[in-house]
Scaffold this motif. Structure first.
Motif, short mmCIF file in Angstrom:
data_model
loop_
_atom_site.label_atom_id
_atom_site.label_comp_id
_atom_site.label_asym_id
_atom_site.label_seq_id
_atom_site.Cartn_x
_atom_site.Cartn_y
_atom_site.Cartn_z
N UNK B 158 5.45 -3.04 7.99
CA UNK B 158 5.12 -4.36 7.45
C UNK B 158 4.50 -4.32 6.06
N UNK B 159 4.42 -3.12 5.49
CA UNK B 159 3.84 -3.02 4.15
C UNK B 159 4.78 -3.61 3.12
N UNK B 160 4.22 -3.93 1.95
CA UNK B 160 5.05 -4.53 0.89
C UNK B 160 4.83 -3.80 -0.42
N UNK B 161 5.94 -3.58 -1.13
CA UNK B 161 5.81 -2.95 -2.45
C UNK B 161 5.51 -4.04 -3.48
N UNK B 162 4.91 -3.64 -4.57
CA UNK B 162 4.58 -4.59 -5.64
C UNK B 162 4.94 -3.95 -6.97
N UNK B 163 4.81 -4.72 -8.01
CA UNK B 163 5.11 -4.16 -9.33
C UNK B 163 4.14 -3.03 -9.66
N UNK B 164 2.91 -3.12 -9.16
CA UNK B 164 1.91 -2.09 -9.47
C UNK B 164 1.95 -0.93 -8.48
N UNK B 165 2.57 -1.09 -7.33
CA UNK B 165 2.79 0.03 -6.40
C UNK B 165 4.22 -0.16 -5.90
N UNK B 166 5.19 0.41 -6.64
CA UNK B 166 6.58 -0.01 -6.43
C UNK B 166 7.21 0.42 -5.11
N UNK B 167 6.69 1.44 -4.45
CA UNK B 167 7.34 1.86 -3.19
C UNK B 167 6.32 2.04 -2.09
N UNK B 168 6.69 1.59 -0.90
CA UNK B 168 5.77 1.68 0.23
C UNK B 168 5.67 3.11 0.74
N UNK B 169 6.83 3.75 0.98
CA UNK B 169 6.78 5.01 1.73
C UNK B 169 6.04 6.14 1.01
N UNK B 170 6.26 6.34 -0.30
CA UNK B 170 5.50 7.42 -0.94
C UNK B 170 3.99 7.23 -0.79
N UNK B 171 3.54 5.97 -0.91
CA UNK B 171 2.11 5.71 -0.75
C UNK B 171 1.67 6.02 0.68
N UNK B 172 2.51 5.59 1.62
CA UNK B 172 2.19 5.81 3.03
C UNK B 172 2.20 7.30 3.37
N UNK B 173 3.20 8.02 2.83
CA UNK B 173 3.29 9.45 3.11
C UNK B 173 2.07 10.17 2.56
N UNK B 174 1.63 9.74 1.36
CA UNK B 174 0.43 10.38 0.79
C UNK B 174 -0.78 10.13 1.69
N UNK B 175 -0.89 8.93 2.16
CA UNK B 175 -2.00 8.58 3.06
C UNK B 175 -1.96 9.45 4.32
N UNK B 176 -0.76 9.52 4.93
CA UNK B 176 -0.63 10.27 6.19
C UNK B 176 -0.89 11.75 5.95
N UNK B 177 -0.32 12.29 4.90
CA UNK B 177 -0.45 13.73 4.69
C UNK B 177 -1.87 14.10 4.30
N UNK B 178 -2.50 13.27 3.48
CA UNK B 178 -3.89 13.60 3.11
C UNK B 178 -4.82 13.49 4.32
N UNK B 179 -4.56 12.47 5.15
CA UNK B 179 -5.37 12.35 6.37
C UNK B 179 -5.17 13.56 7.27
N UNK B 180 -3.91 13.99 7.37
CA UNK B 180 -3.62 15.15 8.22
C UNK B 180 -4.18 16.44 7.62
#
Lengths: 482, 505
Positions: B158-180
Motif C-alpha cells: 500500500x505504499x506510494x511513490x512520490x516525486x521525492x521518493x520515486x520508487x517504493x521497493x528500493x526504499x522498502x528493501x533498504x528498510x528491510x535489509x538494514x533492519x535485518x
C-alpha cells in the motif's frame, strides 16, 4: 523374517507390481501406480518405525540401525511420498510415462533406506549407487526436451565422477585399515591415530587421503561449493517432478550418510574433516548467495539457495548434533517440496513457471497458493514461527554449544553464516515482491493469463501439508526430537 | 486489581490477532473496513490504557510463564513468558493512546484499502505489543521479526511513490535489509546467551548468564543486540533507511513507525543493553554518547535544510531519538544518574511517541492527497484549517519541549543526567533540539501563517471534525498534565528502575 528384509519387501513388491503394470498397459493411462507406490512407501515406513530398533545389527554388520539413521530413513520416505504425490498430473504434461518414473523412484527409495542404515563400506557404495543411478535417469527422463537431456547427461557424467572418487576413497580407507565395517573401522583409525609406528603413520596417510576423496565425492553430490557448479544447470533442465525428488529426499539421504560417516568411523580424523567442513561452509555461503543474487530464473535461484542451505547442514554435522541435523534436513526437504509444488501449480498447461516475473500478480490471482508459497519462502529465509527458523536456531545453538570442541575460527564462520542470511533474505524477498507487490502489467501478464484455472488437487495437497508441517514444526520443533 | 492483570495482558497480546481474523472474514467495502478498524482500536486502546494504568499505579511486577508448553527442542528449553511492570507499562499506555488516534485521524475516508491493509497493520500492532511484553528472548526475537513482516507487507502493498521518493521497493528493501542487518546478529546473540544458560535466559536473566560467559562471547552478544537496537531507533550512521521508508509508507503506517516502531529500538536500549549488558554498555557509553549528541545536532541541521514538512518531522525524530539514546548511555555511565537518565529516557519515549502520532497524523491531513506540503509551496493554510493549524502548533510546541508540556520534563531529566557526565553533552544536544524547534516553527510559519494564495497551490483537505478535535484536545491535556506534574508518571516508572533485577542495576 529378518526385520531389515521386511522393510525392503514392500518397496521390492511395489517395484515388481509397477513393472507388471508397465508391461501389461504400456503407454496407457492407469490409476494404479500412484497408490501402489504410496502404499509401498507407507508400509516400509511403518516397518522401519516398528521393526527396527537402534543398536540392531544385521548381515554381520552390513546393516546397522541407529536412532539418527532411522529418523533420516523415515524422513526420506515421507519426502519421497510427497514427491510422488506431486508427480500426479505433472508427468503427463512433460510426457513422461508415470509408471516408469515411479518405478525408478521406488528403486531409489530402496537405496535411500539402506543408505541411512549402512554398516559397512561395501553396502554403503551399493546403496549410494542405488540412490544415484535412478537420479540420473530421472533428471533426463523428459527425453523430448533437449534441456532435460543436457541436464541428465551433465548429472550422469559429474555424478559418475563423484562415484568414482567415492570408490577410490573407500579403497584407500580399506587399504589403510583392512576393514570395511564402520564400527571396527572407527576403532582401527582411533588406534592408529595414537600409535607411533611407521606402519600406523602410513596407514593414517592413506586413510586421510581416502577421507579427502570421500569428502570431495559427497561435496560434489550434495553441491557444496566449489563443487556446486553443475547444480543450477541440472535444476534448470530437469522437470519439476524429478527435481522435487532429486532436491529433497535424495539430498537428505546423502547428507545423512555424510553425517553418519563423519560422526562414526571417521571421528578419529575429526581435525581433518572439521576444517574441510568449515571451508565448505564459507565457500558455499559466499558463492551461493552471491550467485543467487543475480538470478531471474526461479529454478536457478532455488539451486543456489540449496548451496547456501548446504552450509547450514554442514554446520549441524560439524556440531555433531543429530537433532539439529534431522530438524534442518526436514525443514529443507519440506520447503523444497513446497516451493516446487507452488511452481507446478502456477505452470501453464504446456510450460512451467521459469522466470521470477512469471509469479507477478500471483497474490491477486491465486491468494491461497500465494500465501502457501510465502510461508515456504519465509521458512527458507528463517522467519520465526516457521520450521526454517527453528531449524536454523537449533543448528546455531548446537554449534555454539560445541564451540570448545571445534577448530579456532568457527565463531567467525558462524558470524559469516548469520550475516550471509541477510543476502538470502534479499532474494527470497524478491520472490515475495513479485508475488504480492508487483502490479500486473498487460504486457507481462501472459503466464498468469494462461494459468490452469482449477488448481490441481495434488499440488494443493502437498503445499497444504508442507505449510502445515512448516508451522507445526515451527511452533513445536521438539516433535522432530530423536 | 492485581488478579485481573495477567488476563488483561494475555488479551492485550492476542486481541490484534482477533482483528486480523475480523478483517479477513469481513466482506464489506473499504469504508466498512475503516469503520471496523476504528471501532476495534478504540476498544483495544481502552484495554491497553486500563491495563497499563492499573499496572503503573498498583506497582505490580508480573511475569506470566508458560511452563510445560513443549517449545524448544531436545537439550533446549524455552518458556514463552510475558511480563509487565511499571518499566514497560508506559509503552503499552503509549500504544493504547496512539493506536486509536492514528486509526481515527487517518481513517480511510475514500474506502481505498481492503483486507491486506488492515491485516498487515494489525500484524504490526500484534508484534509491537509482543516486543514490549516478552520476557523470553526467543519470543522477543519472534515479535521483533514479525514486526518487520507486518511493516514490509503494509508498505509493500500500500505504499506510494512520490516525486521525492520515486520508487517504493528500493526504499522498502533498504528498510528491510538494514533492519535485518541488526536483527540477524541479534539472533546469534540470543543463541549465545541461550547456549550459555542451557535455556532461554529471558530478559531478566541476561545479567546472570553473562557472568559465566567468556569475554569474546559477551562482546559478541552485546554487539548483536546493540546493532539491532541502534538500527531500529535509529542512531546516527544507521539512519539511511529512515527518510525514504517513511515517505513511501501509507500515512497511518508512517505514524506508527515513528510513534511506536522506533520505540522498539529505544526499548531494547533501556531494557536489554542498559539493564542486562551493564559492564559492556558502561565501557562503550562515552562513544555512544558522542554519537547521540552528534545525531541530535545533525538531525536538527537536516530539519533546517529540509523543505517538506514530513521530512522535517522525520529528521526531528532522528534528533529526539538521539536524545533518548543519550539518556540511556549517560545513565549507564554513572550509578548516581542511572535512575534519572533511564526514567528520563522512558518518559521521552512515551512523550515523543504521543507527539509524533499527532504531528504525522496532522501532516497527512493537510492536503487532500495526504502528501506532505513543501514549505515553499503554500502559505496561509490556517484560513482553511483553523482547528488543525492550532492543534499542529500545540504539537510543535510540545515537540519543542516548551516548559509546561510533556517533552520538557523528559528532556530535562536526560540533560540533567548528561550534565553529570559532561556539560558539553548537554550543551550540544540541547542545541540540536533547539534547532529542531526552530525548523518546525519556521515550517509552521511558512505553511500556515501569512496570506493564502488564490487559488492555493496545494489542494487543502477539510479541517478536523469536532470529534477529532476533542480527541486532540484530550491529548493536549495529557501533555499539559505530564508537563506540569511529571511525578504522576516519573514516580512509578522510577521505582521500576531502582529495583535490581527488574530493570534496575
Amino acid at each position: 523374517m529378518n526385520p531389515y528384509i521386511a522393510t525392503q519387501l514392500p518397496l521390492i513388491i511395489g517395484f515388481i507390481l509397477l513393472l507388471l503394470t508397465a508391461s501389461l498397459r504400456p503407454w496407457k493411462a492407469e490409476p494404479f501406480s500412484l497408490p501402489i507406490s504410496l502404499a509401498a512407501l507407507f508400509l516400509t515406513g511403518l516397518l522401519v518405525q516398528t521393526g527396527l530398533q537402534p543398536g540392531q545389527v544385521y548381515f554381520g554388520g552390513s546393516i546397522q540401525v541407529t536412532a539418527t539413521g532411522k529418523s533420516l530413513a523415515l524422513l526420506c520416505l515421507l519426502l519421497t511420498g510427497l514427491a510422488l504425490l506431486l508427480s500426479q498430473n505433472y508427468l503427463d504434461k512433460v510426457r513422461v510415462h508415470p509408471v516408469d518414473w515411479r518405478m525408478v523412484v521406488l528403486a531409489s527409495a530402496l537405496g535411500m533406506v539402506s543408505l541411512c542404515l549402512v554398516g559397512d563400506l561395501a553396502t554403503l557404495f551399493v546403496a549410494y549407487e542405488l540412490v544415484s543411478i535412478p537420479s540420473y535417469v530421472l533428471a533426463g527422463f523428459a527425453s523430448r526436451d533437449p534441456r532435460s537431456n543436457e541436464a541428465g547427461l551433465k548429472y550422469l557424467l559429474l555424478g559418475m565422477f563423484a562415484s568414482l572418487l567415492l570408490l577410490l576413497g573407500i579403497s584407500f580407507v580399506y587399504g589403510a585399515t583392512g576393514e570395511i565395517h564402520l564400527s571396527a573401522l572407527g576403532d582401527k583409525l582411533a588406534l592408529a591415530a595414537i600409535t607411533n609406528t611407521a606402519d600406523a603413520e602410513a596407514s593414517m596417510v592413506f586413510a586421510r587421503l581416502g577421507l579427502v576423496l570421500i569428502l570431495a565425492a559427497l561435496f560434489f553430490k550434495t553441491a557444496i561449493a566449489p563443487f556446486h557448479t553443475w547444480l543450477p544447470d541440472v535444476y534448470q533442465g530437469t522437470n519439476l517432478a524429478s527435481l522435487a525428488f532429486i532436491s529433497s529426499p535424495v539430498k537428505v539421504a546423502v547428507f545423512g550418510m555424510l553425517a553418519l560417516l563423519l560422526w562414526g568411523p571417521f571421528a578419529p580424523l575429526g581435525s581433518l574433516w572439521q576444517m574441510a567442513l568449515l571451508a565448505g561452509m564459507v565457500v558455499s555461503v559466499v558463492a551461493g548467495n552471491l550467485q543467487a543474487l543475480t538470478q531471474m530464473s526461479l529454478k536457478r535461484l532455488i539451486a543456489y539457495s540449496a548451496v547456501v542451505n548446504g552450509a547450514f547442514v554442514l554446520l549441524a554435522i560439524l556440531a555433531k548434533s543429530p537433532n539439529a541435523l534431522v530438524l534442518y534436513l526436514a525443514a529443507y526437504g519440506l520447503m523444497s517440496l513446497g516451493a516446487w509444488a507452488a511452481f507446478m501449480a502456477m505452470g501453464t498447461k504446456s510450460a512451467d513457471v521459469d522466470e521470477l516475473s512469471d509469479l507477478t500478480g500471483m497474490g491477486a490471482s491465486h491468494r491461497w497458493l500465494a500465501l502457501g508459497l510465502t510461508v515456504v519462502l519465509f521458512s527458507f529465509a528463517g522467519i520465526p514461527l516457521t520450521v526454517g527458523f527453528a531449524a536454523k536456531f537449533a543448528v546455531l545453538y548446537a554449534a555454539v554449544h560445541a564451540i570448545p570442541t571445534l577448530p579456532a575460527g568457527t565463531v567467525a564462520v558462524l558470524v559469516l553464516l548469520v550475516l550471509s542470511s541477510l543476502v538470502s533474505f534479499y532474494y527470497y524477498f524478491q520472490i515475495v515482491r513479485s508475488i504480492w507487490f508487483a502490479k500486473v502489467e498487460p504486457a507481462t501478464s501472459v503466464p498468469v493469463a494462461g494459468l490452469q484455472r482449477t488448481l490441481l488437487w495434488n499440488y494443493a495437497t502437498v503445499l497444504a501439508i508442507v505449510v502445515f508441517l512448516a508451522l507445526t514444526l515451527g511452533f513445536f520443533p521438539r516433535l522432530v526430537g530423536l | 486489581m492485581t488478579a485481573i492483570q495477567p488476563i488483561l495482558l494475555i488479551l492485550s497480546l492476542f486481541a490484534p490477532l482477533a482483528a486480523i481474523v475480523l478483517h479477513a472474514t469481513y466482506s464489506g467495502d473499504g469504508k466498512g473496513h475503516a469503520r471496523l478498524a476504528v471501532i476495534f482500536h478504540l476498544g483495544y486502546g481502552a484495554l491497553l490504557i486500563v491495563l497499563s494504568v492499573l499496572n503503573l499505579y498498583s506497582g505490580l511486577y508480573m511475569v506470566s510463564r508458560g511452563d510445560g508448553i513443549p517449545f524448544g527442542f531436545a537439550g533446549f528449553t524455552f518458556e514463552p513468558s510475558l511480563y509487565l511492570n511499571p518499566g514497560n507499562a508506559p509503552l503499552l499506555l503509549l500504544m493504547g493512546i496512539s493506536l486509536p488516534l492514528t486509526f481515527i485521524w487517518l481513517r480511510d475516508r475514500e474506502g481505498r484499502y481492503g483486507v491486506s491493509y488492515y491485516v498487515s497493520a494489525n500484524l504490526l500492532v500484534f508484534s509491537l505489543v509482543g516486543v514490549f511484553v516478552s520476557q523470553s528472548l526467543i519470543l522477543f526475537y519472534l515479535f521483533w521479526e514479525l514486526a518487520l513482516v507486518g511493516a514490509y507487507f503494509w508498505i509493500g502493498m500500500h505504499g506510494r511513490a512520490h516525486s521525492y521518493t520515486p520508487m517504493v521497493y528500493p526504499a522498502l528493501a533498504r528498510f528491510a535489509l538494514m533492519t535485518l542487518l541488526g536483527s540477524l546478529p541479534m539472533l546469534l546473540s540470543i543463541v549465545l546467551l541461550s547456549a550459555s544458560a542451557g535455556r532461554d535466559p529471558g530478559l531478566f536473566g541476561i545479567k546472570t548468564v553473562l557472568q559465566v560467559m567468556d569475554p569474546w562471547a559477551r562482546w559478541l552478544a552485546f554487539s548483536g543486540f546493540a546493532l539491532a537496537f541502534t538500527v531500529k531507533l535509529p542512531l546516527l550512521g544507521l539512519h539511511g533507511w529512515l527518510r525514504d521508508t517513511y515517505n513511501v509508507s501509507p500515512a497511518a503506517c508512517r505514524t506508527l513507525l515513528s510513534a511506536l516502531m522506533s520505540k522498539m529500538g529505544a526499548y531494547g536500549l533501556v531494557f536489554i543493553l542498559a539493564a542486562g549488558f551493564v559492564e559492556e554498555s558502561r565501557i562503550l557509553a562515552p562513544y555512544f554518547q558522542i554519537i547521540c549528541v552528534v545525531g541530535a545536532v545533525y538531525g536538527g541541521l537536516l530539519c533546517l535544510s529540509s523543505e517538506r514538512f514530513a521530512d522535517i518531522l522525520i529528521y526531528s525524530s532522528l534528533a529526539h531519538l538521539s536524545v533518548i539514546g543519550l539518556g540511556v548511555f549517560t545513565a549507564v555511565g554513572s550509578e548516581e544518574m542511572y535512575a534519572t537518565g533511564i526514567t528520563g529516557a522512558v518518559f521521552l519515549i512515551f512523550s515523543h511517541g504521543l507527539i509524533m502520532t499527532a504531528l504525522f497524523a496532522f501532516d497527512a491531513r493537510i492536503t487532500v492527497s495526504g502528501e506532505s506540503p513543501s514549505i515553499h509551496s503554500a502559505g496561509g493554510l490556517r484560513a482553511g484549517q483553523g482547528r488543525l493549524s492550532a492543534l499542529l502548533l500545540l504539537s510543535i510546541f510540545a515537540s519543542a519541549s516548551l516548559p509546561g508540556l510533556s517533552n520538557f520534563a523528559g528532556e530535562f531529566m536526560v540533560f540533567f543526567s548528561a550534565f553529570g557526565v559532561s556539560p558539553w553533552l548537554t550543551f550540544f544536544s540541547a542545541a540540536g533540539v533547539l534547532i529542531v524547534a526552530a525548523a518546525l516553527v519556521r515550517a509552521y510559519h511558512a505553511l500556515f501563517l501569512g496570506e493564502r494564495e488564490n487559488p492555493s497551490p496545494v489542494k487543502q483537505a477539510a479541517d478536523l471534525g469536532i470529534g477529532e478535535t476533542v480527541l486532540a484536545l484530550g491529548l493536549a491535556v495529557l501533555w499539559l498534565v505530564l508537563g506540569l506534574y511529571p511525578m504522576l508518571f516519573v514516580g512509578p516508572v522510577q521505582k521500576a528502575f531502582l529495583i535490581p533485577g527488574l530493570g534496575g542495576m
